[in-house]
Design a protein around this motif. Structure first.
Motif, PDB file in Angstrom:
ATOM      1  N   ASP A 182     103.581  40.734  69.571  1.00 51.95           N
ATOM      2  CA  ASP A 182     103.045  41.066  68.248  1.00 51.95           C
ATOM      3  C   ASP A 182     103.280  42.547  68.011  1.00 51.95           C
ATOM      4  OD1 ASP A 182     101.784  40.893  65.815  1.00 51.95           O
ATOM      5  OD2 ASP A 182     100.003  39.895  66.597  1.00 51.95           O
ATOM      6  N   THR A 183     103.096  42.987  66.776  1.00 55.62           N
ATOM      7  CA  THR A 183     103.312  44.394  66.480  1.00 55.62           C
ATOM      8  C   THR A 183     102.342  45.257  67.265  1.00 55.62           C
ATOM      9  OG1 THR A 183     101.850  44.232  64.561  1.00 55.62           O
ATOM     10  CG2 THR A 183     104.213  43.991  64.174  1.00 55.62           C
ATOM     11  N   LYS A 184     102.830  46.375  67.771  1.00 55.24           N
ATOM     12  CA  LYS A 184     102.014  47.292  68.546  1.00 55.24           C
ATOM     13  C   LYS A 184     101.052  48.046  67.637  1.00 55.24           C
ATOM     14  CE  LYS A 184     103.528  47.249  72.906  1.00 55.24           C
ATOM     15  NZ  LYS A 184     102.649  47.110  74.086  1.00 55.24           N
ATOM     16  N   LEU A 185      99.914  48.396  68.197  1.00 56.73           N
ATOM     17  CA  LEU A 185      98.959  49.256  67.513  1.00 56.73           C
ATOM     18  C   LEU A 185      98.946  50.605  68.203  1.00 56.73           C
ATOM     19  CD1 LEU A 185      96.031  46.748  67.070  1.00 56.73           C
ATOM     20  CD2 LEU A 185      97.427  47.692  65.244  1.00 56.73           C
ATOM     21  N   GLY A 186      98.443  51.594  67.501  1.00 62.07           N
ATOM     22  CA  GLY A 186      98.331  52.901  68.114  1.00 62.07           C
ATOM     23  C   GLY A 186      97.231  52.933  69.161  1.00 62.07           C
ATOM     24  N   THR A 187      97.210  53.971  69.970  1.00 58.23           N
ATOM     25  CA  THR A 187      96.129  54.133  70.928  1.00 58.23           C
ATOM     26  C   THR A 187      94.832  54.426  70.186  1.00 58.23           C
ATOM     27  OG1 THR A 187      96.770  56.458  71.152  1.00 58.23           O
ATOM     28  CG2 THR A 187      97.616  54.923  72.796  1.00 58.23           C
ATOM     29  N   PHE A 188      93.723  54.296  70.877  1.00 55.46           N
ATOM     30  CA  PHE A 188      92.422  54.519  70.250  1.00 55.46           C
ATOM     31  C   PHE A 188      92.379  55.925  69.641  1.00 55.46           C
ATOM     32  CE2 PHE A 188      87.893  55.732  70.437  1.00 55.46           C
ATOM     33  CZ  PHE A 188      87.378  54.722  69.647  1.00 55.46           C
ATOM     34  N   PRO A 189      92.051  56.054  68.335  1.00 49.93           N
ATOM     35  CA  PRO A 189      92.182  57.336  67.639  1.00 49.93           C
ATOM     36  C   PRO A 189      90.965  58.249  67.730  1.00 49.93           C
ATOM     37  CG  PRO A 189      91.563  55.659  66.068  1.00 49.93           C
ATOM     38  CD  PRO A 189      91.686  54.965  67.404  1.00 49.93           C
ATOM     39  N   GLY A 190      89.911  57.833  68.432  1.00 48.52           N
ATOM     40  CA  GLY A 190      88.656  58.581  68.442  1.00 48.52           C
ATOM     41  C   GLY A 190      87.631  57.830  67.612  1.00 48.52           C
ATOM     42  N   TYR A 191      86.389  57.892  68.026  1.00 42.38           N
ATOM     43  CA  TYR A 191      85.347  57.102  67.372  1.00 42.38           C
ATOM     44  C   TYR A 191      85.191  57.437  65.893  1.00 42.38           C
ATOM     45  CZ  TYR A 191      84.094  56.035  72.210  1.00 42.38           C
ATOM     46  OH  TYR A 191      84.129  55.623  73.521  1.00 42.38           O
ATOM     47  N   GLN A 192      85.401  58.705  65.540  1.00 44.32           N
ATOM     48  CA  GLN A 192      85.203  59.126  64.154  1.00 44.32           C
ATOM     49  C   GLN A 192      86.353  58.719  63.252  1.00 44.32           C
ATOM     50  OE1 GLN A 192      86.043  60.972  66.670  1.00 44.32           O
ATOM     51  NE2 GLN A 192      87.322  62.711  66.106  1.00 44.32           N
ATOM     52  N   LEU A 219      91.638  44.105  63.967  1.00 49.29           N
ATOM     53  CA  LEU A 219      90.572  43.850  64.931  1.00 49.29           C
ATOM     54  C   LEU A 219      90.876  42.591  65.740  1.00 49.29           C
ATOM     55  CD1 LEU A 219      87.748  44.545  66.043  1.00 49.29           C
ATOM     56  CD2 LEU A 219      86.780  43.141  64.201  1.00 49.29           C
ATOM     57  N   GLN A 220      91.341  41.549  65.071  1.00 51.41           N
ATOM     58  CA  GLN A 220      91.723  40.326  65.781  1.00 51.41           C
ATOM     59  C   GLN A 220      92.747  40.619  66.872  1.00 51.41           C
ATOM     60  OE1 GLN A 220      92.992  36.920  63.430  1.00 51.41           O
ATOM     61  NE2 GLN A 220      91.867  37.708  61.687  1.00 51.41           N
ATOM     62  N   ARG A 221      93.768  41.389  66.515  1.00 45.72           N
ATOM     63  CA  ARG A 221      94.856  41.657  67.443  1.00 45.72           C
ATOM     64  C   ARG A 221      94.380  42.471  68.637  1.00 45.72           C
ATOM     65  NH1 ARG A 221      99.033  44.913  64.654  1.00 45.72           N
ATOM     66  NH2 ARG A 221      98.641  43.325  63.083  1.00 45.72           N
ATOM     67  N   ILE A 222      93.531  43.467  68.365  1.00 46.86           N
ATOM     68  CA  ILE A 222      93.016  44.320  69.435  1.00 46.86           C
ATOM     69  C   ILE A 222      92.194  43.502  70.426  1.00 46.86           C
ATOM     70  CG2 ILE A 222      91.303  46.118  69.908  1.00 46.86           C
ATOM     71  CD1 ILE A 222      92.320  47.539  67.372  1.00 46.86           C
ATOM     72  N   ILE A 223      91.319  42.659  69.917  1.00 49.99           N
ATOM     73  CA  ILE A 223      90.469  41.849  70.787  1.00 49.99           C
ATOM     74  C   ILE A 223      91.303  40.810  71.534  1.00 49.99           C
ATOM     75  CG2 ILE A 223      88.552  40.220  70.868  1.00 49.99           C
ATOM     76  CD1 ILE A 223      87.665  43.074  70.265  1.00 49.99           C
ATOM     77  N   ASP A 232      93.356  42.416  74.262  1.00 46.87           N
ATOM     78  CA  ASP A 232      92.645  43.308  75.187  1.00 46.87           C
ATOM     79  C   ASP A 232      93.315  44.676  75.241  1.00 46.87           C
ATOM     80  OD1 ASP A 232      90.532  41.764  75.919  1.00 46.87           O
ATOM     81  OD2 ASP A 232      91.385  41.055  77.786  1.00 46.87           O
ATOM     82  N   GLU A 233      93.615  45.249  74.057  1.00 49.55           N
ATOM     83  CA  GLU A 233      94.297  46.541  73.997  1.00 49.55           C
ATOM     84  C   GLU A 233      93.541  47.550  74.869  1.00 49.55           C
ATOM     85  OE1 GLU A 233      97.027  47.619  72.581  1.00 49.55           O
ATOM     86  OE2 GLU A 233      97.624  45.878  71.379  1.00 49.55           O
ATOM     87  N   PRO A 234      94.172  48.071  75.923  1.00 51.89           N
ATOM     88  CA  PRO A 234      93.451  48.845  76.948  1.00 51.89           C
ATOM     89  C   PRO A 234      92.664  50.039  76.429  1.00 51.89           C
ATOM     90  CG  PRO A 234      95.636  48.272  77.726  1.00 51.89           C
ATOM     91  CD  PRO A 234      95.587  47.903  76.272  1.00 51.89           C
ATOM     92  N   SER A 235      93.303  50.911  75.627  1.00 58.26           N
ATOM     93  CA  SER A 235      92.596  52.125  75.206  1.00 58.26           C
ATOM     94  C   SER A 235      91.435  51.793  74.284  1.00 58.26           C
ATOM     95  CB  SER A 235      93.562  53.106  74.532  1.00 58.26           C
ATOM     96  OG  SER A 235      94.039  52.600  73.290  1.00 58.26           O
ATOM     97  N   TRP A 236      91.598  50.758  73.442  1.00 63.96           N
ATOM     98  CA  TRP A 236      90.510  50.341  72.556  1.00 63.96           C
ATOM     99  C   TRP A 236      89.375  49.695  73.354  1.00 63.96           C
ATOM    100  CZ3 TRP A 236      90.042  50.963  67.256  1.00 63.96           C
ATOM    101  CH2 TRP A 236      91.155  51.495  66.600  1.00 63.96           C
ATOM    102  N   LYS A 237      89.728  48.840  74.285  1.00 64.35           N
ATOM    103  CA  LYS A 237      88.694  48.154  75.065  1.00 64.35           C
ATOM    104  C   LYS A 237      87.896  49.154  75.896  1.00 64.35           C
ATOM    105  CE  LYS A 237      87.892  44.170  78.033  1.00 64.35           C
ATOM    106  NZ  LYS A 237      88.513  43.002  78.724  1.00 64.35           N
TER     107      LYS A 237
END
Length: 286
Positions: A149-159, A168-172, A175-180
């Motif tokens: 599937d298309t890649k997402l960026g790394t976790f951008p910071g909580y803010q 959100l579906q794709r991240i969950i 199990d996108e590592p930096s987001w999880k």
């Protein structure tokens, strides 16, 4: 090893260039961030070569394969950003873009999915290469990964979290590592926005063992979508699950250490409901 030019063929190899984008000037945005941006013009603009002299038209090239440095993997990894027809600007410009880029359908299924690895990092003299000589050059690219599937960026910071439901579906699901790692390590108060109406729902992850990750996982699955919330469930019954998938956006208002007591977080949730008036004009009902 799968050679890049064996995998990604082009109609006219001798008239095609390959561009390896890193960032937009000194201190500018990362190329991968621009490829991810909502406005495709940001990415196209990065690929419109600029010089201070005339003949700013990508030489005799008729086609361009464009890549962005995929910094989550390292400096020698690049992700595919599109295949373009090069159309010169007439009359020629000085100090501006010398050509327009027209996206072509060929290889479009690989955009944000195909990652290649170079044998050495890109330097100032290597970022723009002719396709026909690229494989035998110092860069010698190989296919590293074709993501399902298309890649997402790394976790951008909580803010900076602003996720559409399909993201959100794709991240969950993946199990996108930096987001999880980031979302599992904090509890928090969050807001869901219905982009079709502007109505807000304020919620919290106050008791979940895996914090925001566990709470948001309840919204991500197509069989749930509402996390068990009565008002959101009513919306799904009235408007259909496709309304939630197509219009809901998820952001973080406040984060807390996992050891924070639930009552402390619930008090902050109540504060945000008052501050955003989400009971009277939003989707909260308590």
């Amino acid at each position: 090893m799968i050679r890049f030019t064996d995998f990604m063929t082009v109609p006219e190899p001798g008239l095609t260039k390959v561009k390896f984008n890193i960032r937009a000037g000194v201190g500018g945005a990362e190329a991968w961030d621009l490829l991810l941006a909502d406005d495709p013009e940001d990415w196209l603009d990065m690929n419109r070569h600029r010089e201070r002299h005339q003949n700013n038209n990508l030489g005799r090239a008729r086609y361009l394969l464009s890549f962005a440095q995929y910094y989550p993997y390292g400096p020698q990894y690049f992700i595919f950003g599109g295949f373009f027809r090069v159309t010169p600007v007439v009359p020629e410009l000085i100090g501006g873009p010398g050509y327009a880029l027209i996206p072509l359908p060929q290889h479009s299924e690989y955009i944000k999915r195909l990652i290649i690895k170079l044998e050495r990092p890109v330097g100032r003299d290597l970022y723009l290469r002719w396709y026909e000589t690229l494989q035998d050059s110092k860069l010698n690219p190989e296919v590293h990964e074709l993501a399902p599937d298309t890649k997402l960026g790394t976790f951008p910071g909580y803010q900076n979290v602003r996720l559409k439901h399909h993201e959100l579906q794709r991240i969950i699901a993946n199990d996108e590592p930096s987001w999880k790692d980031a979302l599992s390590s904090v509890k928090g108060v969050y807001v869901i926005t219905d982009l079709s109406s502007g109505r807000l729902y304020v919620g919290s992850a106050s008791g979940e063992a895996n914090g925001l990750w566990q709470r948001w996982a309840g919204y991500a699955h197509l069989r749930n979508l509402t996390g068990g919330n009565r008002e959101l469930e009513r919306m799904r019954v009235d408007l259909g699950g496709e309304h939630i998938v197509g219009n809901f956006q998820y952001s973080i208002l406040e984060i807390f250490d996992p050891k924070t007591k639930a009552e402390t977080i619930l008090k902050r949730e109540s504060f945000w409901k008052l501050a955003l008036d989400s009971r009277t004009h939003g989707m909260n009902r308590n």
